[in-house]
Each structure stands twice: as structure tokens, then as C-alpha cells.
Enzyme design. Sequence first.
Site: not given
Ligand SMILES: *Cc1c(COP(=O)(O)O)cnc(C)c1O
Length: 449
Positions: A159, A254, A287
Site C-alpha cells: 500500500y 516506501d 508516520k
Molecule cells: C500509512 C502508509 C501510507 C499512507 O500514509 P497516509 O499518511 O495514511 O496517507 C503509505 N505507504 C505506506 C507503506 C503506509 O504504511
Amino acid sequence: MTIPLTPVLSSLPMTHSTDLNETLFERAKRVIPGGVNSPVRAFRAVGGTPRFVKRAQGAYFWDANDQRYIDYIGSWGPMILGHGHPAVVEAVQKAVLEGFSFGAPTEREIELAEEIIKFVPSMEMVRLVSSGTEAGMSAIRLARGATGRSKIIKFEGCYHGHADALLVKAGSGLATFGNPTSAGVPAEVVQHTLVLEYNNIQQLEEAFALHGKEVACLMIEPIAGNMNFVRASVPFMQRCRELCSQHGALLVFDEVMTGFRVALGSAQSVYAKDIPGFKPDITVLGKVIGGGMPLAAFGGPRALMEQMAPLGPVYQAGTLSGNPVATACGLATLREISKPGFFDALSSKTRSLVDGLKAAAAAEGVPFSADCQGGMFGFFLMPELPQNYATVMKTDSARFNTLFHGLLDRGVYIAPALYEAGFVSVAHSADDIAQTVAAAREVFKLLRS
Ligand SMILES: *Cc1c(COP(=O)(O)O)cnc(C)c1O
């Protein structure tokens, strides 16, 4: 004479004539779609009523009924210090008094950028934004702008936020591109996104052989936390790096979840131990770097980042980007987690939880596997750790739901869906972990096959 009732232990659920969570959920559903502002919070995968959080401290939060839970979500990762860490609270309080938002630059943005670069050396420059979605979307625009190519590769089960081009599942074969996974995403928008199986080297090689010259970037969660917890194998990661370099595509890590969570140098530092000189081209963070405030970032080598507006042709902007309260929160968090010994302490807490759960499952004869890195963990009600999304999805969801509700009833809050990772904070005590393992063992008895 009445016989006094045995006092209810704090780890047991309290009985209420009215469930205030239920009352709030009914009220929320009238004004907010599904009653929540992010879908997984609605408990639809596991059933039951979402807990409305009143307050949190350290490793715990309390719901509307004042029931306490040991929190293994930590806002889905940011709360690595636990809730309400005094140094972070103080930094935020001070920042709030100085002003909420200016729409002009501040020194704290430089400090945060410097702090990030210090620990993640593949990033020579960073741009701060407000959410992981925004950071991932901007990273892809940068990759496309810098390479002049359109196609992107992503992996099933990873994701990267909810940008249109990323809400896509695999098409019918490698020669075809993806299909949207959400209504409202036109097929044309995802026609440049190729979705491959995680950890499948052969498929990766075929995809580059077919499309290599058109690929702007390959985007990956190095340790995938959005299909529970699945590591990219070292040979797979090495092949991703080699194929991107050979074909002039950018490797985008990511690390919104793994960044400053699995190690101080993030997941890329974990792979660099096995692959000498390893680094991605672009890193996406979120995060933990916001410590619980809306803050995210993306960055990479100077020459690449100078493609961004106002220096270069790739446009990107944000009214609240680098927000002074959010940067204060993130900076205070990074300063705490970069103290000597922090990650050793956090890792050993997480490891003791994972080992305890494995031993409890083994004692009850329940098929179980689990893995962790730093303060992030995952477990599966299956004997072997899965390597890709299709295998994760073979987990028996009814059994997972029994485990979820069994733990919830015993005051332990894990992610309300089997395809999510878990998070330990430095505030989790040995006693919290022992209580969690004891609760899990009780529930495993119900799952004995
Ligand atoms: C949480 C998450 C996102 C999205 O971040 P948001 O602040 O919720 O938009 C993107 N990539 C990864 C791997 C994530 O865990």
C-alpha cells in the site's frame, strides 16, 4: 447480608448497562460515512463495535467506557515512544504558543530535514508534506518527471496511499497493466501501473525484459506492513536494485511505515547489511517522523530533488507542509529515538512479544508463525511465514477474528484486520507483554485444532 463481588481485574472487560462505544458509533454513522474517517477503523473485517478512544498514555488507551487496552497499533506506527511522551508533549506545547501555521518557512523545517538526512544518508534533500499518500504521489511524479517515462511497477499487497495511480490490482498478465481497485479511478489512470507478485524474481525479470525502457520507477514497501508483515527477500531486493539501475528506472522505497520504525536508518539500513552499498533512489517517509502529527516526506539525491519546484519542472506544493507544530512533534520524537540504545531496547521488547506468542501458540498446538524488525511485528495463524499477498490472504479470517475479539475482550488491542502489521512502543513494559502473551494463550485454547 450481601456477599461482596470479586473485584473485576483491570484486564477483564467491564460490563456496562450502556455501551458508550455503541452510542458514539451510532451517532458517528449519521454524519460520517461508516462512522469513521479511515476505513479499517470501522471493524468491518472483524465485526463488532469500534472502540472510540477517549485518551491515551504510554502503552495504553482508554475507550468511551473507560476500558483500558494495551495498544499494539500506536496510531498505525507513529507512537514509537508511547502516548504522551513528556519531551514530545513539551515540544508541541511550546510550538503551539509560537503559532500554528505561517505559510512561510521556519527554522524547524531545516532542523527536521537535517535530522532525517543524518540517519538516512540516501536522502540528500527532503521535501516535507502532510501525509504518506501525498509523499508517495509526489515521489512518483518526481520519478516520472526526472526520467521522462510513464510506467510504474508496484507489488500486490503493498500500500502506498490512496493516489489514483496506486489503487490498482494486477491485470490478466505481464503484458497488460492494472485494473483499478476503487470506483472513481478511470482505467486510463492505472494503465501505466504494472502490478507484480512480491518476492517473485522471475516475474520481475520478465516485466523488465518486456517494459524496462518505459519504467519510471519501481515502488516497494521493503518490509511490507500492509499485508501483515512480509519481508522482501534479500535476493529479491538485490534484483530490484540491479534491474532498476540497468534500465534507468528509479527504485522508490516506501518507508512510510518502516522509516525510523524498524531501525534508526530505516529498512534500507537493514538491507544494506546484506547488500553492500545498497540504497534506494527515492525514499518516502511518514508516520514516525511526525510522531503522531500529520507529517510526511520524500527525498533522494540532490540532483534528483532539484527537479522539484521551485528549482525544477516537477510541481508540488502544500499549504500546511512543514507545519510548525507537526515539525516540533516529529523533531522531538526523532531526538528521543536517536538516543543510544533506543532501538536495542525497542527491538528486544518486540522480540520478547513475538517469542512469547510463538511459545504460547506452540503450547496450545495452534499453527502459528511470526516475525519482527525493530518495533514492528506480524503474526499469522499458519505454520510458515508467507512470502506474498496471495498466501497472506489464505489465512483463515474466522480464526483471526476469534483471536482479535478474544484479545480485545482481554484488554489487548491489535489491528482489526489480519493484513495489518503490529507496533510495539518503548513504553510497553515487560509486564504489558507478559499480560498480552497470557491473554493470547487463553485465546489460543479456543483455536486449538
Ligand atoms: C500509512 C502508509 C501510507 C499512507 O500514509 P497516509 O499518511 O495514511 O496517507 C503509505 N505507504 C505506506 C507503506 C503506509 O504504511
